[in-house]
Design a protein around this motif. Structure first.
Motif, PDB file in Angstrom:
ATOM      1  N   LEU A 131       1.022  -1.159  -0.212  1.00  0.00           N
ATOM      2  CA  LEU A 131       0.407  -0.213   0.133  1.00  0.00           C
ATOM      3  C   LEU A 131       0.755   1.106  -0.105  1.00  0.00           C
ATOM      4  O   LEU A 131       0.400   2.543  -0.613  1.00  0.00           O
ATOM      5  N   ASP A 132       1.906   1.270   0.452  1.00  0.00           N
ATOM      6  CA  ASP A 132       3.028   1.713   0.258  1.00  0.00           C
ATOM      7  C   ASP A 132       3.882   2.644  -1.181  1.00  0.00           C
ATOM      8  O   ASP A 132       4.304   2.869  -1.518  1.00  0.00           O
ATOM      9  N   ILE A 133       2.939   1.391  -2.590  1.00  0.00           N
ATOM     10  CA  ILE A 133       3.521   1.559  -3.775  1.00  0.00           C
ATOM     11  C   ILE A 133       2.929   2.397  -4.299  1.00  0.00           C
ATOM     12  O   ILE A 133       1.706   2.035  -4.889  1.00  0.00           O
ATOM     13  N   THR A 134       3.317   3.638  -5.092  1.00  0.00           N
ATOM     14  CA  THR A 134       2.880   4.804  -5.574  1.00  0.00           C
ATOM     15  C   THR A 134       1.854   4.060  -7.368  1.00  0.00           C
ATOM     16  O   THR A 134       2.714   3.120  -7.587  1.00  0.00           O
ATOM     17  N   GLY A 135       0.740   3.994  -7.395  1.00  0.00           N
ATOM     18  CA  GLY A 135       0.231   3.459  -8.445  1.00  0.00           C
ATOM     19  C   GLY A 135       0.706   1.485  -8.819  1.00  0.00           C
ATOM     20  O   GLY A 135       0.123   1.592  -9.519  1.00  0.00           O
ATOM     21  N   TRP A 136       0.416   0.974  -7.709  1.00  0.00           N
ATOM     22  CA  TRP A 136       0.468  -0.458  -7.320  1.00  0.00           C
ATOM     23  C   TRP A 136      -0.593  -0.887  -8.438  1.00  0.00           C
ATOM     24  O   TRP A 136      -0.488  -2.039  -8.564  1.00  0.00           O
ATOM     25  N   GLU A 137      -1.720  -0.265  -7.775  1.00  0.00           N
ATOM     26  CA  GLU A 137      -3.137  -0.978  -8.495  1.00  0.00           C
ATOM     27  C   GLU A 137      -3.374  -0.712  -9.726  1.00  0.00           C
ATOM     28  O   GLU A 137      -3.708  -1.550 -10.526  1.00  0.00           O
ATOM     29  N   GLY A 138      -2.251   0.189 -10.508  1.00  0.00           N
ATOM     30  CA  GLY A 138      -2.043  -0.281 -12.422  1.00  0.00           C
ATOM     31  C   GLY A 138      -0.986  -0.536 -12.488  1.00  0.00           C
ATOM     32  O   GLY A 138      -0.455  -0.868 -13.359  1.00  0.00           O
ATOM     33  N   MET A 139       0.226  -1.524 -11.922  1.00  0.00           N
ATOM     34  CA  MET A 139       0.906  -1.722 -12.299  1.00  0.00           C
ATOM     35  C   MET A 139       0.862  -3.555 -12.648  1.00  0.00           C
ATOM     36  O   MET A 139      -0.343  -3.907 -11.921  1.00  0.00           O
ATOM     37  N   ARG A 140       0.890  -4.429 -13.314  1.00  0.00           N
ATOM     38  CA  ARG A 140       1.471  -5.686 -13.492  1.00  0.00           C
ATOM     39  C   ARG A 140       0.586  -6.813 -12.121  1.00  0.00           C
ATOM     40  O   ARG A 140       1.774  -5.831 -11.679  1.00  0.00           O
ATOM     41  N   PHE A 141       0.772  -7.076 -12.136  1.00  0.00           N
ATOM     42  CA  PHE A 141       0.633  -8.376 -10.990  1.00  0.00           C
ATOM     43  C   PHE A 141       1.848  -8.151 -10.364  1.00  0.00           C
ATOM     44  O   PHE A 141       2.281  -8.278  -9.170  1.00  0.00           O
TER      45      PHE A 141
END
Length: 397
Positions: A356-366
């Motif tokens: 949850l600390d990674i900016t934009g993780w929802e848009g990254m490849r799995f």
């Protein structure tokens, strides 16, 4: 000396400072270091027993590694997170640093501005990323610099590279391309002769004992080169026919190539349920929980291990020496799961960086989202469990 103390006390009283506060002020003055004006504000680090306050130095843009240095010690010295220093220098948890090496700490003060897209920078060569590659290693191989590789590909020091990715290498000689092959493994065999793993067993030794190959054991058990075997585990060693003609499974029939599958035993299922429960409690999306399940499968086969590579421990093989908590905390399955998710409720505070600390993780490849947390030398392995992770989510949630 007593006369001076009396004089100081008299001056404080003249200034209107209550006598009850005077002792506290005197004590504070007595411990101020001579160089206090050149020291940055203290950074508080929470430990299991008490709160300790450390004075962190202001991080320079670059740091030259000294004998005895580790990434963790450098990060602690400048009040940084180990995982950030790794990311800024395209390193992994397995990377080795050496005296004289220059590490970038520029990301501590300001984010690196994105470079121009590769289309705007002429490239005379390309490199196909292989498992274990780092930007630093690629730059050394082609006689260029990390900054040049980043600029030629529109990357920053926080970017993640992955096997199969093509990197432009501006102004270098043409390299020998590295081929990356990915074969879809067969599902786990449902029958046949089995072997109970004992301490000291290896897949190579088991294969020799039963007159088969390591590749066949991989295929019959849904394993890969990164899988962990453990005492008491049941390994299928014969019955290849069960692999070539498995029972119909709708999910497997529609699964994309390259995906791995495994039936969870009671211990693994319990750990999957725990990860899902913690994720639900924190309000994490289904995708985030699936990423956690796949990560735990790759790192520990969904088992809360009390051992691992070097000091790696627990479901997510978190390393105490890299700021993930104490050994006892790393094998606390509930806590280590919360640390993997991170965010505002991270029990490790700022000591590590969770999903949850990674900016934009929802848009990254799995697989890239998992890799951004784990910083593994084998980033593609997480994605191989994506389909199965969603099935576990539905089955054990």
């Amino acid at each position: 000396m007593r006369t001076h103390a009396v004089a100081r006390r008299t001056r404080y009283l003249q200034l209107g400072v209550p006598a009850a506060v005077l002792g506290t002020l005197s004590g504070a003055i007595a411990v101020v270091p001579a160089s206090a004006d050149a020291v940055t504000p203290p950074i508080e680090r929470l430990h299991s027993s008490a709160t300790q306050v450390k004075m962190a130095e202001a991080p320079p843009a670059a740091y030259t590694v000294q004998p005895g240095d580790t990434i963790s010690s450098i990060a602690n010295r400048f009040g940084l997170r180990t995982v950030d220093v790794l990311a800024w220098n395209a390193l992994t948890w397995r990377s080795v640093i050496y005296p004289g090496q220059t590490l970038s700490l520029a990301g501590a003060s300001a984010p690196v501005a994105p470079a121009a897209p590769p289309a705007q920078a002429p490239a005379t060569a390309t490199h196909v990323v292989a498992a274990g590659d780092t930007v630093f290693g690629i730059a050394q191989r082609y006689g260029t610099s990390v900054d040049a590789v980043l600029a030629a590909n529109g990357l920053t020091r926080a970017s993640v590279i992955y096997p199969g990715q093509q990197l432009a290498l501006s102004g270098t000689s043409t390299p020998a391309p590295v081929a990356v092959a990915s074969a879809a493994p067969a599902p786990v065999a449902s029958g046949g002769q089995t072997h109970a793993v004992v301490a000291g067993d290896t897949l190579f030794g088991i294969a020799q004992r039963y007159g088969t190959s390591v590749a066949q054991l991989y295929a019959m058990n849904g394993l890969s080169s990164g899988s962990i075997i453990y005492p008491g585990q049941s390994i299928v060693v014969a019955g290849a026919a069960a692999v070539t003609a498995p029972a119909p499974a709708p999910a497997a029939a529609t699964a994309p190539p390259g995906q791995l599958f495994a039936n969870l035993d009671a211990e693994q299922a319990a750990n999957a349920h725990l990860i899902i429960s913690v994720g639900r409690n924190l309000g994490v999306s289904d995708r985030g929980i699936a990423i956690a399940l796949a990560t735990a499968m790759v790192e520990s086969s969904l088992r809360n291990l009390s051992w691992g590579d070097r000091d790696s421990l627990g479901l997510f093989q978190q390393r105490p020496s890299m700021g993930w908590g104490t050994p006892e905390q790393a094998i606390d399955a509930d806590r280590s799961t919360r640390v993997f998710f991170g965010g505002a409720s991270d029990p490790n505070g700022q000591g590590s960086r969770g999903l949850l600390d990674i900016t934009g993780w929802e848009g990254m490849r799995f697989t890239d989202a998992a890799q951004a947390v784990q910083i593994s030398a084998y980033p593609e392995r997480y994605g191989q469990w994506e389909t199965q992770a969603y099935q576990w989510l539905g089955l054990h949630g």
